[in-house]
Scaffold this motif. Sequence first.
Motif, PDB file in Angstrom:
ATOM      1  N   THR A  48       0.849  -1.196   0.000  1.00  0.00           N
ATOM      2  CA  THR A  48       0.000   0.000   0.000  1.00  0.00           C
ATOM      3  C   THR A  48       0.884   1.245   0.000  1.00  0.00           C
ATOM      4  N   ALA A  50      -0.829   4.068   0.946  1.00  0.00           N
ATOM      5  CA  ALA A  50      -1.708   4.923   1.764  1.00  0.00           C
ATOM      6  C   ALA A  50      -1.504   4.568   3.231  1.00  0.00           C
ATOM      7  N   ILE A  51      -0.940   5.507   3.996  1.00  0.00           N
ATOM      8  CA  ILE A  51      -0.561   5.218   5.384  1.00  0.00           C
ATOM      9  C   ILE A  51      -1.787   4.908   6.259  1.00  0.00           C
ATOM     10  N   HIS A  52      -2.973   5.379   5.864  1.00  0.00           N
ATOM     11  CA  HIS A  52      -4.173   5.106   6.670  1.00  0.00           C
ATOM     12  C   HIS A  52      -4.813   3.766   6.315  1.00  0.00           C
ATOM     13  N   ASP A  53      -4.196   3.044   5.383  1.00  0.00           N
ATOM     14  CA  ASP A  53      -4.739   1.740   4.986  1.00  0.00           C
ATOM     15  C   ASP A  53      -3.992   0.563   5.615  1.00  0.00           C
ATOM     16  N   GLU A  56      -4.121  -4.667  10.419  1.00  0.00           N
ATOM     17  CA  GLU A  56      -3.770  -4.969  11.808  1.00  0.00           C
ATOM     18  C   GLU A  56      -2.633  -6.000  11.837  1.00  0.00           C
ATOM     19  N   TYR A  60       4.593  -3.316  13.934  1.00  0.00           N
ATOM     20  CA  TYR A  60       4.825  -2.418  12.802  1.00  0.00           C
ATOM     21  C   TYR A  60       6.295  -1.993  12.853  1.00  0.00           C
ATOM     22  N   GLN A  75       1.983   9.795  12.165  1.00  0.00           N
ATOM     23  CA  GLN A  75       0.922   9.681  11.148  1.00  0.00           C
ATOM     24  C   GLN A  75       0.055   8.429  11.293  1.00  0.00           C
ATOM     25  N   LEU A  76       0.508   7.478  12.096  1.00  0.00           N
ATOM     26  CA  LEU A  76      -0.242   6.224  12.193  1.00  0.00           C
ATOM     27  C   LEU A  76      -1.591   6.496  12.868  1.00  0.00           C
ATOM     28  N   ARG A  77      -2.663   5.925  12.321  1.00  0.00           N
ATOM     29  CA  ARG A  77      -3.997   6.291  12.809  1.00  0.00           C
ATOM     30  C   ARG A  77      -4.451   5.440  13.995  1.00  0.00           C
ATOM     31  N   PHE A  78      -3.778   4.293  14.205  1.00  0.00           N
ATOM     32  CA  PHE A  78      -4.222   3.396  15.282  1.00  0.00           C
ATOM     33  C   PHE A  78      -3.526   3.744  16.591  1.00  0.00           C
ATOM     34  N   LYS A  79      -3.954   3.049  17.665  1.00  0.00           N
ATOM     35  CA  LYS A  79      -3.409   3.305  18.998  1.00  0.00           C
ATOM     36  C   LYS A  79      -3.039   1.986  19.679  1.00  0.00           C
TER      37      LYS A  79
END
Lengths: 252, 252
Positions: A48, A50-53, A56, A60, A75-79
């Motif tokens: 990918t 797209a960093i938001h794609d 899980e 990482y 920039q990573l959207r998860f927590k």
Amino acid sequence: MISVVLIGYGNVAAHLLRAFSKSDAVTVKQVFNRTKISTKTFENVDFTNAIHDLVEADCYIICVSDDAIPLVADQLRFKNRLVVHTSGAVSMEKLSAKNRKGVFYPLQSFSKDKPVDFKTIPICIEAVADADIQLLHRLGKSISEEVYEIASDSREKLHVAAVFVNNFVNYLYSLGKEILEAHNLPFALLKPLINETAHKLTFLEPYEAQTGPAKRNDQKTIQKHLELLNNPEHKEIYKLLTQAIQNQHRNT
Amino acid sequence: MISVVLIGYGNVAAHLLRAFSKSDAVTVKQVFNRTKISTKTFENVDFTNAIHDLVEADCYIICVSDDAIPLVADQLRFKNRLVVHTSGAVSMEKLSAKNRKGVFYPLQSFSKDKPVDFKTIPICIEAVADADIQLLHRLGKSISEEVYEIASDSREKLHVAAVFVNNFVNYLYSLGKEILEAHNLPFALLKPLINETAHKLTFLEPYEAQTGPAKRNDQKTIQKHLELLNNPEHKEIYKLLTQAIQNQHRNT
């Protein structure tokens, strides 16, 4: 099975992907890179840009340049997932606090297109939580026999030492080549000596292995060598390293 | 069969004796040394500590320290025989004119007790008469695949280059070890990197293989490394070699 996402696809990531793909204990689920990469390298790995794609995964692994590590981590959207970087020089604390931080630093100099044998490469790991350290340990062991838990402040020192024995040593090789070629001599003449100098460390401590005009304080040869060197920079390096060897062996 | 007498019995002579004794083309008739040596090393080789008792041979190989070469060559009682030295730094002309002069310089760093594979060691030969060059060529080929005819002025340059890639590189190894041990890190961590740095030269030119903060002008890491180095001498070496790498790669 540990699932991994690689973020960034430079030399380190390419070598890690190749190594992980040979292990039964790890699956690389996805590779992120800003620009598209030849897909044939990947086969079963999703790509990918797209960093938001990001999918899980258990871990990482950020494989981007040192300066970009904090930006990418932010920039990573998860927590609350395990996010590690692979740099020798960057503190773990530079990673975003919204995820579980860690480091997975393979202590080797990677060149494009030159395969390496990961088995003997020290993997230096670091994390906050015990469970994360254990996961990184298993991840390291899946590709290497040498996994070390090393904190950020020690890793920094390790990185400085690596600059001396890798970057600076390689520069001295290039300098040797330059001297030879200026006199129409082939660099091949020096390669057995270069290999033996490195190989000797299996048997001898470097202090024990030291030889040469500086070590034996052979002023005649030292002066002659300084006269032979035309390049002022080469002369200065010769002087400084000769002095350093003499200081080191003064009392022997 | 080429007959040889070894004059002096340090590291180089011991390694040459071991190598020649495996060759069918060479017989070492005698070894001279000022002090007696354990005879079990010799077996079929005569030993003498009287310089005027040297037997007749095709080639006399002086294996003593650089300074002692002219003195030893002057002491020989015979005339017009082939007498060579094994030094990288000493001109052929330092040998006595009463005999036929030559050089037989194996370009390697020899340590006591550590066997070397002579096959790949470049042997640099020099002589005045064609017949002597041919004899030294055959002598070289009896133990190595790499025999080069190299004149004294070129050999001097080769020797300077060897100091950079051997003596100075080994010093950088010891410096890396020092940094690690000051922080309780094992030197073993750096050995795979050291080996790979040398091994890379099989695939890449050193200029191409250069990596690290200096090459990519990463001022942040360079400044951090300088702060981490407590030893002023280490700091100075770091600065000078970083500057040299930057000068080398400025236009790339």
